[in-house]
Design a protein around this motif. Structure first.
Motif, PDB file in Angstrom:
ATOM      1  N   ARG A 117      -5.401  37.525  30.747  1.00 29.10           N
ATOM      2  CA  ARG A 117      -4.254  37.889  31.371  1.00 29.10           C
ATOM      3  C   ARG A 117      -3.234  38.468  30.636  1.00 29.10           C
ATOM      4  O   ARG A 117      -2.440  39.621  31.172  1.00 29.10           O
ATOM      5  CB  ARG A 117      -3.589  36.751  32.252  1.00 29.10           C
ATOM      6  CG  ARG A 117      -4.823  36.135  33.154  1.00 29.10           C
ATOM      7  CD  ARG A 117      -4.169  35.066  34.172  1.00 29.10           C
ATOM      8  NE  ARG A 117      -3.731  33.950  33.605  1.00 29.10           N
ATOM      9  CZ  ARG A 117      -4.498  32.905  32.873  1.00 29.10           C
ATOM     10  NH1 ARG A 117      -5.814  32.976  33.262  1.00 29.10           N
ATOM     11  NH2 ARG A 117      -4.051  31.876  32.348  1.00 29.10           N
ATOM     12  N   ALA A 118      -2.765  37.961  29.353  1.00 26.18           N
ATOM     13  CA  ALA A 118      -1.724  38.744  28.661  1.00 26.18           C
ATOM     14  C   ALA A 118      -2.185  40.241  28.158  1.00 26.18           C
ATOM     15  O   ALA A 118      -1.255  40.927  28.395  1.00 26.18           O
ATOM     16  CB  ALA A 118      -1.605  37.713  27.255  1.00 26.18           C
ATOM     17  N   SER A 119      -3.587  40.299  27.850  1.00 23.22           N
ATOM     18  CA  SER A 119      -3.845  41.417  27.430  1.00 23.22           C
ATOM     19  C   SER A 119      -3.584  42.544  28.596  1.00 23.22           C
ATOM     20  O   SER A 119      -3.220  43.649  28.184  1.00 23.22           O
ATOM     21  CB  SER A 119      -5.375  41.570  26.786  1.00 23.22           C
ATOM     22  OG  SER A 119      -5.869  42.633  26.569  1.00 23.22           O
ATOM     23  N   ASP A 120      -4.051  42.042  29.668  1.00 20.81           N
ATOM     24  CA  ASP A 120      -4.264  42.926  30.834  1.00 20.81           C
ATOM     25  C   ASP A 120      -2.602  43.328  31.124  1.00 20.81           C
ATOM     26  O   ASP A 120      -2.313  44.438  31.689  1.00 20.81           O
ATOM     27  CB  ASP A 120      -4.822  42.358  32.030  1.00 20.81           C
ATOM     28  CG  ASP A 120      -6.288  42.404  32.099  1.00 20.81           C
ATOM     29  OD1 ASP A 120      -6.807  42.774  31.102  1.00 20.81           O
ATOM     30  OD2 ASP A 120      -6.943  41.395  32.749  1.00 20.81           O
ATOM     31  N   ALA A 121      -1.815  42.508  30.889  1.00 23.76           N
ATOM     32  CA  ALA A 121      -0.286  42.618  31.573  1.00 23.76           C
ATOM     33  C   ALA A 121       0.221  43.653  30.637  1.00 23.76           C
ATOM     34  O   ALA A 121       1.122  44.575  30.885  1.00 23.76           O
ATOM     35  CB  ALA A 121       0.344  41.427  31.263  1.00 23.76           C
ATOM     36  N   HIS A 122      -0.034  43.275  29.249  1.00 27.78           N
ATOM     37  CA  HIS A 122       0.358  44.098  28.076  1.00 27.78           C
ATOM     38  C   HIS A 122      -0.009  45.759  28.271  1.00 27.78           C
ATOM     39  O   HIS A 122       0.773  46.657  28.217  1.00 27.78           O
ATOM     40  CB  HIS A 122       0.319  43.837  26.920  1.00 27.78           C
ATOM     41  CG  HIS A 122       1.059  42.636  26.431  1.00 27.78           C
ATOM     42  ND1 HIS A 122       0.377  41.448  25.753  1.00 27.78           N
ATOM     43  CD2 HIS A 122       2.187  42.387  26.351  1.00 27.78           C
ATOM     44  CE1 HIS A 122       1.051  40.433  25.515  1.00 27.78           C
ATOM     45  NE2 HIS A 122       2.633  41.207  25.953  1.00 27.78           N
ATOM     46  N   ALA A 167      -4.367  44.624  22.287  1.00 25.77           N
ATOM     47  CA  ALA A 167      -5.443  44.658  21.439  1.00 25.77           C
ATOM     48  C   ALA A 167      -5.554  43.073  20.703  1.00 25.77           C
ATOM     49  O   ALA A 167      -6.662  42.508  20.831  1.00 25.77           O
ATOM     50  CB  ALA A 167      -5.499  45.702  20.346  1.00 25.77           C
ATOM     51  N   ALA A 168      -4.523  42.739  20.326  1.00 22.76           N
ATOM     52  CA  ALA A 168      -4.363  41.426  19.738  1.00 22.76           C
ATOM     53  C   ALA A 168      -4.831  40.191  20.861  1.00 22.76           C
ATOM     54  O   ALA A 168      -5.755  39.554  20.371  1.00 22.76           O
ATOM     55  CB  ALA A 168      -3.251  40.967  19.115  1.00 22.76           C
ATOM     56  N   ASP A 169      -4.553  40.380  21.728  1.00 23.60           N
ATOM     57  CA  ASP A 169      -4.869  39.347  23.053  1.00 23.60           C
ATOM     58  C   ASP A 169      -6.456  39.536  23.199  1.00 23.60           C
ATOM     59  O   ASP A 169      -6.944  38.466  23.545  1.00 23.60           O
ATOM     60  CB  ASP A 169      -4.034  39.572  24.259  1.00 23.60           C
ATOM     61  CG  ASP A 169      -2.618  39.427  24.163  1.00 23.60           C
ATOM     62  OD1 ASP A 169      -2.002  38.284  23.080  1.00 23.60           O
ATOM     63  OD2 ASP A 169      -1.672  39.845  24.735  1.00 23.60           O
ATOM     64  N   TYR A 225     -12.133  37.422  23.072  1.00 24.20           N
ATOM     65  CA  TYR A 225     -13.005  37.425  22.561  1.00 24.20           C
ATOM     66  C   TYR A 225     -13.818  36.450  21.569  1.00 24.20           C
ATOM     67  O   TYR A 225     -14.611  35.734  21.562  1.00 24.20           O
ATOM     68  CB  TYR A 225     -13.350  38.943  21.652  1.00 24.20           C
ATOM     69  CG  TYR A 225     -14.688  39.183  21.179  1.00 24.20           C
ATOM     70  CD1 TYR A 225     -15.716  39.395  21.898  1.00 24.20           C
ATOM     71  CD2 TYR A 225     -14.826  38.908  19.657  1.00 24.20           C
ATOM     72  CE1 TYR A 225     -16.960  39.558  21.340  1.00 24.20           C
ATOM     73  CE2 TYR A 225     -16.110  38.895  19.065  1.00 24.20           C
ATOM     74  CZ  TYR A 225     -17.204  39.329  19.948  1.00 24.20           C
ATOM     75  OH  TYR A 225     -18.300  39.594  19.239  1.00 24.20           O
ATOM     76  N   LEU A 226     -12.667  36.214  20.703  1.00 23.78           N
ATOM     77  CA  LEU A 226     -13.227  35.198  19.456  1.00 23.78           C
ATOM     78  C   LEU A 226     -13.316  33.750  20.082  1.00 23.78           C
ATOM     79  O   LEU A 226     -13.754  33.102  19.633  1.00 23.78           O
ATOM     80  CB  LEU A 226     -12.056  35.353  18.419  1.00 23.78           C
ATOM     81  CG  LEU A 226     -12.077  36.543  17.547  1.00 23.78           C
ATOM     82  CD1 LEU A 226     -11.062  36.457  16.617  1.00 23.78           C
ATOM     83  CD2 LEU A 226     -13.404  36.645  16.790  1.00 23.78           C
ATOM     84  N   LEU A 227     -12.509  33.411  21.102  1.00 23.91           N
ATOM     85  CA  LEU A 227     -12.622  32.370  21.916  1.00 23.91           C
ATOM     86  C   LEU A 227     -13.836  32.131  22.604  1.00 23.91           C
ATOM     87  O   LEU A 227     -14.357  30.911  22.988  1.00 23.91           O
ATOM     88  CB  LEU A 227     -11.170  32.090  22.636  1.00 23.91           C
ATOM     89  CG  LEU A 227      -9.879  31.760  22.073  1.00 23.91           C
ATOM     90  CD1 LEU A 227      -8.917  31.892  22.916  1.00 23.91           C
ATOM     91  CD2 LEU A 227     -10.181  30.443  21.168  1.00 23.91           C
ATOM     92  N   THR A 228     -14.547  33.048  22.952  1.00 23.01           N
ATOM     93  CA  THR A 228     -15.350  33.176  23.889  1.00 23.01           C
ATOM     94  C   THR A 228     -16.955  33.715  23.428  1.00 23.01           C
ATOM     95  O   THR A 228     -17.522  32.906  22.616  1.00 23.01           O
ATOM     96  CB  THR A 228     -15.435  33.916  25.162  1.00 23.01           C
ATOM     97  OG1 THR A 228     -14.920  35.270  24.983  1.00 23.01           O
ATOM     98  CG2 THR A 228     -14.262  33.134  26.028  1.00 23.01           C
ATOM     99  N   GLU A 229     -17.059  34.913  23.423  1.00 30.57           N
ATOM    100  CA  GLU A 229     -17.994  35.670  22.760  1.00 30.57           C
ATOM    101  C   GLU A 229     -18.210  35.296  21.246  1.00 30.57           C
ATOM    102  O   GLU A 229     -19.221  35.256  20.597  1.00 30.57           O
ATOM    103  CB  GLU A 229     -18.228  37.253  22.964  1.00 30.57           C
ATOM    104  CG  GLU A 229     -17.776  37.657  24.400  1.00 30.57           C
ATOM    105  CD  GLU A 229     -18.853  37.086  25.421  1.00 30.57           C
ATOM    106  OE1 GLU A 229     -19.914  36.931  25.049  1.00 30.57           O
ATOM    107  OE2 GLU A 229     -18.244  36.748  26.445  1.00 30.57           O
ATOM    108  N   GLY A 230     -17.251  35.406  20.430  1.00 30.71           N
ATOM    109  CA  GLY A 230     -17.336  35.400  19.182  1.00 30.71           C
ATOM    110  C   GLY A 230     -17.398  34.109  18.509  1.00 30.71           C
ATOM    111  O   GLY A 230     -17.567  33.938  17.090  1.00 30.71           O
ATOM    112  N   SER A 231     -17.381  33.041  19.291  1.00 33.24           N
ATOM    113  CA  SER A 231     -17.343  31.513  18.789  1.00 33.24           C
ATOM    114  C   SER A 231     -18.865  31.026  18.852  1.00 33.24           C
ATOM    115  O   SER A 231     -19.560  31.551  19.582  1.00 33.24           O
ATOM    116  CB  SER A 231     -16.518  30.682  19.802  1.00 33.24           C
ATOM    117  OG  SER A 231     -17.067  30.614  21.124  1.00 33.24           O
ATOM    118  N   PRO A 232     -19.352  30.136  17.874  1.00 34.49           N
ATOM    119  CA  PRO A 232     -20.675  29.698  17.700  1.00 34.49           C
ATOM    120  C   PRO A 232     -20.871  28.866  18.761  1.00 34.49           C
ATOM    121  O   PRO A 232     -19.746  27.874  19.116  1.00 34.49           O
ATOM    122  CB  PRO A 232     -20.696  29.071  16.418  1.00 34.49           C
ATOM    123  CG  PRO A 232     -19.041  28.826  15.760  1.00 34.49           C
ATOM    124  CD  PRO A 232     -18.441  29.881  16.753  1.00 34.49           C
ATOM    125  N   SER A 233     -21.982  28.579  19.408  1.00 33.50           N
ATOM    126  CA  SER A 233     -22.241  27.820  20.383  1.00 33.50           C
ATOM    127  C   SER A 233     -22.675  26.327  19.958  1.00 33.50           C
ATOM    128  O   SER A 233     -23.331  26.148  18.984  1.00 33.50           O
ATOM    129  CB  SER A 233     -23.398  28.229  21.265  1.00 33.50           C
ATOM    130  OG  SER A 233     -23.060  29.599  21.988  1.00 33.50           O
TER     131      SER A 233
END
Length: 58
Positions: free
Chosen positions: A18-23, A43-45, A50-58
């Motif tokens: 949401r923050a990324s979209d707002a920026h 970009a940072a948001d 990404y790192l909190l979802t796709e980039g994190s190990p399962s």
């Protein structure tokens, strides 16, 4: 914040998106100097989300 760590991470990732979209939305009408800053923040948001979802190990 949920007590379940997985749910907490999903909520945090959603907040980052949401923050990324707002920026990104705000930079369209911003003057050049501010637009560059907003693009960097967006970009940072997005990277955080990404790192909190796709980039994190399962």
């Amino acid at each position: 914040m949920p007590s379940d760590p997985g749910a907490a991470i999903r909520e945090l990732a959603a907040a980052e998106r949401r923050a990324s979209d707002a920026h990104a939305d705000a930079l369209v009408h911003a003057p050049p100097e501010l637009a560059r800053l907003l693009a960097s923040l967006a970009a940072a948001d997005a990277a955080h989300a990404y790192l909190l979802t796709e980039g994190s190990p399962s």
